[in-house]
Design an enzyme around this catalytic site. Structure first.
Site, PDB file in Angstrom:
ATOM      1  N   ASP A  42      -4.510 -10.049  -8.200  1.00  0.00           N
ATOM      2  CA  ASP A  42      -4.821  -9.194  -9.341  1.00  0.00           C
ATOM      3  C   ASP A  42      -3.633  -8.435  -9.916  1.00  0.00           C
ATOM      4  O   ASP A  42      -3.259  -8.612 -11.077  1.00  0.00           O
ATOM      5  CB  ASP A  42      -5.949  -8.223  -8.974  1.00  0.00           C
ATOM      6  CG  ASP A  42      -5.675  -7.452  -7.677  1.00  0.00           C
ATOM      7  OD1 ASP A  42      -4.727  -7.796  -6.951  1.00  0.00           O
ATOM      8  OD2 ASP A  42      -6.428  -6.500  -7.392  1.00  0.00           O
ATOM      9  N   GLU A  73     -18.350  -6.240  -2.681  1.00  0.00           N
ATOM     10  CA  GLU A  73     -16.955  -6.683  -2.600  1.00  0.00           C
ATOM     11  C   GLU A  73     -16.794  -8.115  -3.083  1.00  0.00           C
ATOM     12  O   GLU A  73     -15.778  -8.466  -3.678  1.00  0.00           O
ATOM     13  CB  GLU A  73     -16.457  -6.539  -1.166  1.00  0.00           C
ATOM     14  CG  GLU A  73     -14.969  -6.737  -0.992  1.00  0.00           C
ATOM     15  CD  GLU A  73     -14.129  -5.594  -1.521  1.00  0.00           C
ATOM     16  OE1 GLU A  73     -12.913  -5.583  -1.255  1.00  0.00           O
ATOM     17  OE2 GLU A  73     -14.667  -4.701  -2.207  1.00  0.00           O
ATOM     18  N   GLU A 104     -12.188  -0.151 -10.096  1.00  0.00           N
ATOM     19  CA  GLU A 104     -11.806  -1.112 -11.138  1.00  0.00           C
ATOM     20  C   GLU A 104     -12.781  -1.149 -12.313  1.00  0.00           C
ATOM     21  O   GLU A 104     -12.363  -1.234 -13.478  1.00  0.00           O
ATOM     22  CB  GLU A 104     -11.648  -2.503 -10.528  1.00  0.00           C
ATOM     23  CG  GLU A 104     -10.364  -2.699  -9.744  1.00  0.00           C
ATOM     24  CD  GLU A 104     -10.355  -2.013  -8.400  1.00  0.00           C
ATOM     25  OE1 GLU A 104      -9.267  -1.813  -7.831  1.00  0.00           O
ATOM     26  OE2 GLU A 104     -11.452  -1.663  -7.895  1.00  0.00           O
ATOM     27  N   GLU A 134       0.822  -1.204   0.000  1.00  0.00           N
ATOM     28  CA  GLU A 134       0.000   0.000   0.000  1.00  0.00           C
ATOM     29  C   GLU A 134       0.859   1.257   0.000  1.00  0.00           C
ATOM     30  O   GLU A 134       0.554   2.235  -0.707  1.00  0.00           O
ATOM     31  CB  GLU A 134      -0.944  -0.002   1.206  1.00  0.00           C
ATOM     32  CG  GLU A 134      -1.984  -1.104   1.191  1.00  0.00           C
ATOM     33  CD  GLU A 134      -3.052  -0.909   0.129  1.00  0.00           C
ATOM     34  OE1 GLU A 134      -3.008   0.087  -0.610  1.00  0.00           O
ATOM     35  OE2 GLU A 134      -3.948  -1.770   0.032  1.00  0.00           O
TER      36      GLU A 134
END
Length: 602
Positions: free
Chosen positions: A321, A425, A444, A176
């Site tokens: 991902d 989610e 996304e 992050e």
């Protein structure tokens, strides 16, 4: 085991497993090629125990899909939506600056700031992301530039330089901190030092590479995560002042450990110091070498000391991902052919083992293409849900030219959005219902919508963007900004506006409707990081600094010969959407109706 028996077993276990995540808690809080598909896996419709569904025939007396979506999109409407996206960003950004700065995030319901949870170090959902370094301000820098707000961009950069320090007793997730903070600092530095200044005058008076120095400082503080690990795969967390905590977890996710190469590579090539790219590239290679010999797939959670897979699920969502995303984007940016080779092999394995549904998106019978979660060693189905992060994948498929397949997968996620006005989610395609019902303003689907529009120029995607923007305004707008949806059905809110709402969601919406933006018209070539930060694709990033570090190892960069690149890259796929379909539906209306029915929309 037969598919129906497998699904029956999954359903019996569902109540007991409903609250469990396939990714170990806190590990990763997050936050083409027309290969011959011999021996396709079964249609995902057959996994529901009802047999593969046939594409429904168009209804009599006209077609409601063509009536709603096809035809030109009025330029006046597009301009209004562009301005609405700008206002959305401005309201979120201004609310943060007024009520939350210098803290990391905005609580939009109570109009206050939020930082790390010092009282509860185990609150990884907060502490992995918030490092007490004005996260939202940093993450939003290049969005200000893309929207042409030079005065606020210059003000924000000066604030970051004058007020932000990374010498903090904060334990953050390496992933992050890299994608949100390091990536944004590098992006803003590139914008400031661009001699062409395509976004307007974004230069800073007496600028002395301060943002680059800050990026360097942060990256040095993240480096201890790569030390004392037997595999070269980094620890998931590091304390910015003290290094890796004594009680640090030895388990990390594939995406978290393997999605550092773009930012670390840019930093190395700007500084002329190979250290950062080398450690990131070593981690990617270590993960790659742990893939299954049988399927070519990777799991989602690995022990960094033993190299054993703790999480054996292979999918395209959380935990996996951006690993695949950065294999391709590293090649685009740095031109290292081994990155393309890894991506090609990974994509083949994904198509062979994760893809279900009919072979062609826009023709034939059977269920639409869908990518499911499977066991990395056997390719067997592990569950019947997909998560919202997977909605990035159509955009990645656009980048490699597999536009037709991207159209189908995007349509599936858009149908879910139409049903709920947001993406849960986690969505269970077997039960046609959310498994995890919150929506934290993720970007996304907007990202894939934007990239599909750029690839096809089909007005359908402008309609999709309009639906998304209107839903966000209707369901997530709060007193001071935009709030996470706690439940997509009930539309209840949570008091959190994650920084990626400003760095990605608003940016992609704005660019979708701003045809004249310098991103599209300046002649520069741009690429977006996984956090939506914009970087130029130019030759200064093509000089390899890390090769000498790997002397003595087998050089795999020559495995793809120049005459083989066309064969694996399938650039001709970009022409698979004919010009005459520009103002028609990208997906035939009977297939759209089929998808809408499969998500319970009709």
């Amino acid at each position: 085991m037969q598919w129906r028996s497998l699904v029956l077993g999954l359903l019996l276990l569902r109540l007991g497993l409903h609250a469990l995540l396939w990714l170990a808690p806190g590990l990763c809080v997050r936050p083409r090629f027309a290969f011959p598909f011999a021996a396709r896996p079964p249609h995902w419709g057959s996994l529901r125990g009802a047999g593969g569904s046939r594409a429904p025939a168009a209804g009599p007396g006209g077609d409601e899909y063509e009536a709603r979506y096809s035809g030109a999109f009025p330029p006046q409407l597009r301009a209004r939506l562009r301005d609405a996206a700008r206002r959305m960003f401005a309201f979120g950004y201004d609310s943060y600056m007024q009520h939350a700065f210098p803290r990391d995030e905005l609580d939009p319901l109570h109009c206050r700031g939020r930082g790390p949870d010092r009282r509860d170090p185990s609150n990884l959902n907060i502490n992995d992301v918030l490092g007490n370094y004005s996260l939202t301000l940093i993450d939003a820098l290049d969005t200000l530039a893309v929207m042409g707000n030079s005065s606020e961009f210059q003000k924000a950069v000066k604030l970051v330089i004058d007020t932000v320090s990374f010498d903090k007793d904060s334990t953050v997730q390496v992933f992050e901190a890299t994608i949100r903070v390091l990536g944004s600092l590098l992006s803003a530095h590139i914008i400031i030092t661009d001699t062409k200044q395509p976004f307007g005058d974004m230069t800073i008076k007496d600028y002395d590479n301060e943002l680059l120095h800050m990026a360097h400082d942060l990256a040095v503080r993240l480096l201890p995560a790569f030390e004392n690990t037997k595999t070269g795969i980094p620890y998931p967390r590091v304390n910015l002042k003290k290094g890796v905590p004594a009680n640090s977890n030895n388990e990390t996710c594939t995406a978290g450990a393997g999605s550092l190469l773009v930012e670390f590579g840019i930093l190395s090539r700007l500084l002329g110091d190979s250290t950062f790219e080398w450690v990131a590239r070593r981690a990617v290679k270590a993960l790659w070498n742990l893939r299954s010999n049988n399927t070519g797939l990777l799991g989602n959670v690995v022990n960094i000391q033993t190299g054993h897979w703790i999480g054996k699920q292979s999918g395209l969502g959380a935990g996996s991902d951006s690993f695949y995303e950065y294999l391709l984007k590293s090649y685009i940016l740095f031109g290292e052919r081994e990155d393309l080779e890894m991506f090609n092999d990974a994509y083949r394995s994904i198509q062979n083992h994760l893809r279900r549904g009919r072979e062609a998106c826009n023709e034939g019978e059977g269920d639409p293409p869908l990518y499911v979660n499977v066991n990395m060693f056997t390719g067997q189905l592990m569950n019947t849900w997909i998560d919202s992060l997977q909605a990035f994948f159509p955009g990645l498929q656009v980048l490699i030219g597999d536009v037709e397949d991207a159209i189908c997968l995007h349509a599936f996620y858009y149908a879910i959005w139409k049903r709920y006005g947001a993406l849960p989610e986690r969505y269970n395609w077997q039960l046609q219902a959310p498994d995890v019902p919150f929506y934290p303003l993720r970007p996304e689907l907007v990202e894939s919508t934007y990239l599909l529009y750029q690839a096809t120029k089909n007005p359908f995607y402008l309609h999709v963007g309009m639906d998304i923007l209107q839903s966000l305004e209707k369901y997530t707008k709060a007193k001071c900004g935009y709030a996470t949806l706690h439940h997509v059905v009930e539309k209840t809110k949570e008091d959190r506006m994650e920084s990626f709402f400003l760095s990605e969601t608003c940016k992609y919406l704005y660019l979708l409707f701003d045809e004249e933006n310098p991103v599209h018209k300046s002649g520069n070539k741009y690429m977006f990081t996984t956090e939506g930060h914009i970087v130029t694709v130019d030759k200064r990033f093509r000089d390899s600094l890390w090769r000498d570090t790997f002397l003595g190892e087998e050089d795999s960069t020559e495995k793809i010969k120049s005459n083989e690149l066309k064969a694996v890259n399938f650039s001709s796929n970009c022409n698979r959407v004919p010009d005459e379909r520009r103002y028609l539906l990208p997906l035939k209306s009977n297939y759209m109706r089929q998808i809408d029915r499969m998500v319970g929309l009709i």
